[in-house]
Design an enzyme around this catalytic site. Structure first.
Site, PDB file in Angstrom:
ATOM      1  N   TYR A  92       0.839  -1.202   0.000  1.00 22.83           N
ATOM      2  CA  TYR A  92       0.000   0.000   0.000  1.00 22.83           C
ATOM      3  C   TYR A  92       0.875   1.254   0.000  1.00 22.83           C
ATOM      4  O   TYR A  92       0.581   2.218  -0.693  1.00 22.83           O
ATOM      5  CB  TYR A  92      -0.944   0.003   1.205  1.00 22.83           C
ATOM      6  CG  TYR A  92      -2.053  -1.007   1.069  1.00 22.83           C
ATOM      7  CD1 TYR A  92      -3.154  -0.753   0.268  1.00 22.83           C
ATOM      8  CD2 TYR A  92      -1.997  -2.230   1.730  1.00 22.83           C
ATOM      9  CE1 TYR A  92      -4.176  -1.683   0.130  1.00 22.83           C
ATOM     10  CE2 TYR A  92      -3.003  -3.166   1.607  1.00 22.83           C
ATOM     11  CZ  TYR A  92      -4.090  -2.886   0.804  1.00 22.83           C
ATOM     12  OH  TYR A  92      -5.094  -3.820   0.664  1.00 22.83           O
ATOM     13  N   ASN A 137     -12.568   0.142  -5.782  1.00 21.90           N
ATOM     14  CA  ASN A 137     -12.409  -0.334  -7.149  1.00 21.90           C
ATOM     15  C   ASN A 137     -13.555  -1.274  -7.514  1.00 21.90           C
ATOM     16  O   ASN A 137     -13.743  -2.308  -6.880  1.00 21.90           O
ATOM     17  CB  ASN A 137     -11.060  -1.054  -7.279  1.00 21.90           C
ATOM     18  CG  ASN A 137     -10.888  -1.735  -8.601  1.00 21.90           C
ATOM     19  OD1 ASN A 137     -11.402  -1.298  -9.621  1.00 21.90           O
ATOM     20  ND2 ASN A 137     -10.151  -2.840  -8.591  1.00 21.90           N
TER      21      ASN A 137
END
Length: 169
Positions: free
Chosen positions: A105, A128
């Site tokens: 991340y 997403n």
């Protein structure tokens, strides 16, 4: 505007795909119920679903990916919108993360041009709508563990193993 939907069999179960009239993927996820993806689609891109047995180039790309051509999904257009410029940019950056080369991340935030925005990068993964085509499964925790995945850690584990990142874990 009608949205075409299909189900494609995968080793982890069915992959539902929703595509607009131009063939761009608007949502995809590992579920047997394409209609469950509709809430993930931006309201301005929603429409009634029409089931199709095959979505042409999209179906071919997924089958090629499953057969080992891990870059086959890269050319499939994706259309998803948010209220923010960072989110759209982050999704494009995710499409550039190569199979077998997952990022953390923190690394993803850096690639997206905002190294301190780790939470925003994680939010881009969480929001997403086009799983597989915008490969948020390729983002891991800093310690290398899987982290989360909307479609379950077993699916994420299988995708990473298929791409050569994990071996039987």
């Amino acid at each position: 505007m009608t949205i075409d939907s299909t189900l494609i069999d995968t080793p982890t179960g069915p992959l539902a795909v929703l595509a607009g009239p131009d063939g761009a993927v608007r949502a995809a996820g590992f579920t047997p119920e394409p209609e469950s993806l509709l809430p993930l689609v931006h309201p301005g891109l929603r429409g009634p679903l029409r089931h199709r047995a095959d979505l042409g180039a999209v179906t071919v790309a997924v089958r090629s990916y499953l057969a080992g051509d891990l870059t086959a999904i890269d050319a499939v257009p994706v259309e998803q919108h948010t209220g923010g410029v960072f989110m759209a940019h982050a999704w494009q950056v995710l499409r550039d993360v190569k199979p077998g080369e997952p990022v953390t991340y923190t690394g993803f935030a850096g690639l997206a041009g905002r190294p301190a925005a780790i939470r925003a990068a994680a939010a881009a993964c969480a929001r997403n709508a086009a799983a597989l085509f915008v490969p948020c499964h390729r983002v891991l925790r800093t310690d290398g563990s899987l982290g989360g995945y909307r479609w379950g850690l077993e699916v994420k584990r299988w995708l990473l193993a298929h791409e050569g990142r994990l071996t039987g874990s």
